[in-house]
Design an enzyme around this catalytic site. Structure first.
Site, mmCIF file in Angstrom:
data_model
loop_
_atom_site.group_PDB
_atom_site.id
_atom_site.type_symbol
_atom_site.label_atom_id
_atom_site.label_comp_id
_atom_site.label_asym_id
_atom_site.label_seq_id
_atom_site.Cartn_x
_atom_site.Cartn_y
_atom_site.Cartn_z
ATOM 1 N N ASP A 8 0.863 -1.186 0.000
ATOM 2 C CA ASP A 8 0.000 0.000 0.000
ATOM 3 C C ASP A 8 0.904 1.242 0.000
ATOM 4 O OD1 ASP A 8 -3.106 0.828 1.164
ATOM 5 O OD2 ASP A 8 -1.486 2.273 1.419
ATOM 6 N N ASP A 112 -3.974 2.256 -5.017
ATOM 7 C CA ASP A 112 -2.658 2.238 -4.373
ATOM 8 C C ASP A 112 -2.387 0.961 -3.589
ATOM 9 O OD1 ASP A 112 -4.156 2.630 -2.041
ATOM 10 O OD2 ASP A 112 -2.605 3.914 -1.168
ATOM 11 N N GLU A 113 -3.110 -0.109 -3.892
ATOM 12 C CA GLU A 113 -2.768 -1.338 -3.174
ATOM 13 C C GLU A 113 -2.978 -2.603 -3.983
ATOM 14 O OE1 GLU A 113 -5.744 -2.030 0.239
ATOM 15 O OE2 GLU A 113 -5.878 0.095 -0.225
HETATM 16 N N1 DCP Z 1 -8.667 8.570 -1.286
HETATM 17 C C1 DCP Z 1 -9.705 9.468 -1.556
HETATM 18 N N2 DCP Z 1 -10.750 9.596 -0.677
HETATM 19 C C2 DCP Z 1 -10.790 8.852 0.464
HETATM 20 C C3 DCP Z 1 -9.755 7.931 0.744
HETATM 21 C C4 DCP Z 1 -8.706 7.824 -0.161
HETATM 22 O O1 DCP Z 1 -9.670 10.142 -2.591
HETATM 23 N N3 DCP Z 1 -11.806 8.998 1.327
HETATM 24 C C5 DCP Z 1 -7.527 8.501 -2.235
HETATM 25 C C6 DCP Z 1 -6.408 9.397 -1.777
HETATM 26 C C7 DCP Z 1 -5.372 8.484 -1.200
HETATM 27 C C8 DCP Z 1 -5.594 7.200 -1.972
HETATM 28 O O2 DCP Z 1 -6.980 7.170 -2.288
HETATM 29 O O3 DCP Z 1 -4.053 8.990 -1.342
HETATM 30 C C9 DCP Z 1 -5.217 5.962 -1.196
HETATM 31 O O4 DCP Z 1 -5.996 5.862 -0.016
HETATM 32 P P1 DCP Z 1 -5.434 5.257 1.336
HETATM 33 O O5 DCP Z 1 -6.605 4.954 2.173
HETATM 34 O O6 DCP Z 1 -4.494 4.145 1.045
HETATM 35 O O7 DCP Z 1 -4.664 6.468 2.038
HETATM 36 P P2 DCP Z 1 -3.265 7.118 1.736
HETATM 37 O O8 DCP Z 1 -2.471 6.351 0.735
HETATM 38 O O9 DCP Z 1 -3.481 8.543 1.379
HETATM 39 O O10 DCP Z 1 -2.558 7.098 3.142
HETATM 40 P P3 DCP Z 1 -1.921 5.863 3.960
HETATM 41 O O11 DCP Z 1 -0.471 6.191 4.071
HETATM 42 O O12 DCP Z 1 -2.595 5.869 5.264
HETATM 43 O O13 DCP Z 1 -2.185 4.612 3.161
HETATM 44 CA CA CA Z 2 -2.215 4.137 0.945
HETATM 45 CA CA CA Z 3 -4.971 2.050 0.163
#
Ligand code: DCP
Ligand code: CA
Ligand code: CA
Length: 357
Positions: A8, A112-113
Site C-alpha cells: 500500500d 494504491d494497493e
Molecule cells: N482517497 C480518496 N478519498 C478517500 C480515501 C482515499 O480520494 N476517502 C484517495 C487518496 C489516497 C488514496 O486514495 O491517497 C489511497 O488511499 P489510502 O486509504 O491508502 O490512504 P493514503 O495512501 O493517502 O494514506 P496511507 O499512508 O494511510 O495509506
Molecule cells: Ca495508501
Molecule cells: Ca490504500
C-alpha cells in the site's frame, strides 16, 4: 505454504504531489476539493497535515478551519492541492507493472494497493528480504514510499501493511498470527464497522482476543451470519487466493476523455503520443515483442462513437510507427470526410492487438 504480501502506498496522492513539487517538503499538504469553493472533502493528507488531525473524507471546510487556527497559533498553514487523478492513475499503473516483473501473481485491489503471492520465496524470511528490496527499488525509481505486510492470508497481510506505516514492513508468520491479532481493537478486522463495534462493546468485547474467547454460537446469536465470519477472522483465518488477470493479454489499450471536448490538433496529438508511449511501456513490461494491428476509437461530444483499425505492413514495436499509424487513422475524424459537421471530440482511445510474445 502460502505467503501473501499486501502493498500500500503511503499517503499516495499527497506523496506524488510532494515528489513533483519539492518546495512542499516539510509542509502540511492536503489533496482534495478547493477550500475556497467550500464543498467536498479531503482525498488525503500527508503525515504533517495528519498531525493537525486532518484525514481522508474530512470536509474540506473543516480542514481549512484547522489550518487557519494553526496559522494563528504561529504554526505552518496547510497547502491545499487539487487532485490530478489521471496522473495518479498512470503512476499507479506503472508501479504495479514494475512490481509484476518480480512477482508473477499480483492482484491490484485499488489505486494504491495490491496483494502479492510471495509463496515462491518459500520462507517468510526470504519474502521479507524481497519486500525490503522492493521498497528500496520503488523509492529509488519512483521516489515514493510504500508499506508492505506479509502473512499467511490476505487479511493478515493487509492488517500487517498498516502496522508500521509509513515505509513500514511487517512480517507475520503463521505462529505469530494469534498474538498479533489478539491485542488489536476489533475494528481492525475487515467488516467491523461502528455499529458492530458498539454492539460488541456493550458486551465488553473490545479486542480481537475478546471475540476469540466467545463461543461462535454466542457470536451468531449476537450478530447472525456475520458473527460466524467474525469468529473465523478473530482466529486469523482468511483466504490466500490471489486473482490474477490472464497473463497473456490479447490486446493492450489506452483511452482518455478530455476535460473539454476539442478539435485542437496539437492537443489531440499530444494525447495520442502519450497514449502510444504508455502502450509501448506496457508492451515492454508484458514482454510483447511486436503488434500487428492498431485500432483507434473516437467519441464525439454527442457520444457518437467510431472505431477504425488497420493492420501494419510488418509487425512492429516502434513508437514512431505506432504513432504515425494511429495518427493516420485519426486525421479523417478531424476533417470533413469523417466529420462533416466538425463535431468536437470527447474521447480518443488506441488499442494494439495481434500481439507477438
Ligand atoms: N482517497 C480518496 N478519498 C478517500 C480515501 C482515499 O480520494 N476517502 C484517495 C487518496 C489516497 C488514496 O486514495 O491517497 C489511497 O488511499 P489510502 O486509504 O491508502 O490512504 P493514503 O495512501 O493517502 O494514506 P496511507 O499512508 O494511510 O495509506
Ligand atoms: Ca495508501
Ligand atoms: Ca490504500
Amino acid at each position: 505454504m502460502e505467503i501473501i504480501g499486501h502493498i500500500d502506498f503511503d499517503a499516495f496522492f499527497a506523496s506524488v504531489e510532494e515528489r513533483d513539487r519539492p518546495w512542499l517538503k516539510g509542509l502540511p499538504v492536503v489533496v482534495g476539493s478547493d477550500p475556497y469553493v467550500g464543498r467536498g472533502a479531503v482525498a488525503t493528507a500527508n503525515y504533517e497535515a495528519r498531525k493537525y488531525g486532518i484525514h481522508s473524507a474530512m470536509g474540506i471546510t473543516r480542514a481549512y478551519q484547522i489550518s487557519e487556527t494553526k496559522k494563528k497559533d504561529g504554526e505552518k498553514e496547510v497547502i491545499f492541492i487539487t487532485p490530478s487523478h489521471r496522473k495518479y492513475g498512470s503512476i499507479s499503473k506503472e508501479i504495479f507493472l514494475y512490481i509484476h516483473t518480480f512477482v508473477p501473481k499480483i492482484q491490484k485491489v485499488s489505486i494504491d494497493e495490491a496483494y502479492l503471492d510471495l509463496s515462491h520465496f518459500r520462507s517468510y524470511k526470504q519474502a521479507g528480504i524481497f519486500a525490503k528490496k522492493l521498497q528500496r527499488a520503488i523509492q529509488q525509481k519512483y521516489k515514493l514510499g510504500v508499506s508492505i505486510g506479509i502473512g499467511p492470508n490476505r487479511m493478515i497481510a493487509k492488517i500487517a501493511s498498516e502496522e508500521n506505516k509509513p515505509k513500514g514492513l511487517c512480517v507475520i508468520t503463521p505462529r505469530q498470527v494469534q498474538g498479533f491479532l489478539d491485542i488489536k481493537p476489533i475494528r481492525t478486522l475487515p467488516g467491523v464497522g461502528v455499529a458492530t463495534e458498539r454492539k460488541l462493546a456493550g458486551r465488553g468485547i473490545r479486542q480481537v482476543k475478546d471475540i476469540r474467547e466467545c463461543s461462535w454460537e454466542d457470536l451468531e446469536d449476537l450478530l447472525g451470519a456475520q458473527g460466524i465470519s467474525l469468529y473465523q477472522k478473530a482466529h486469523g483465518m482468511g483466504s490466500a487466493n490471489i486473482y490474477v488477470e490472464p497473463r497473456i493479454a490479447k490486446s493492450i489499450s489506452e483511452e482518455e476523455t478530455f476535460v473539454e471536448d476539442t478539435l485542437n490538433l496539437r492537443l489531440l496529438t499530444t494525447h495520442l503520443e502519450r497514449m502510444v508511449n504508455d502502450i509501448v511501456l506496457h508492451m515492454s513490461y508484458k514482454k510483447v515483442k511486436t503488434v500487428g494491428t492498431v485500432a483507434i476509437k473516437i467519441r464525439f461530444a454527442d457520444f457518437e462513437t467510431h472505431t477504425m483499425q488497420t493492420t501494419v505492413s510488418s509487425p512492429t514495436s516502434s513508437k514512431r510507427v505506432l504513432y504515425s499509424v494511429a495518427l493516420k487513422l485519426l486525421i479523417p475524424f478531424l476533417e470533413s470526410s469523417k466529420n462533416p459537421k466538425k463535431k468536437k471530440i470527447r474521447l480518443i482511445g488506441i488499442s494494439v492487438s495481434n500481439l507477438i510474445y
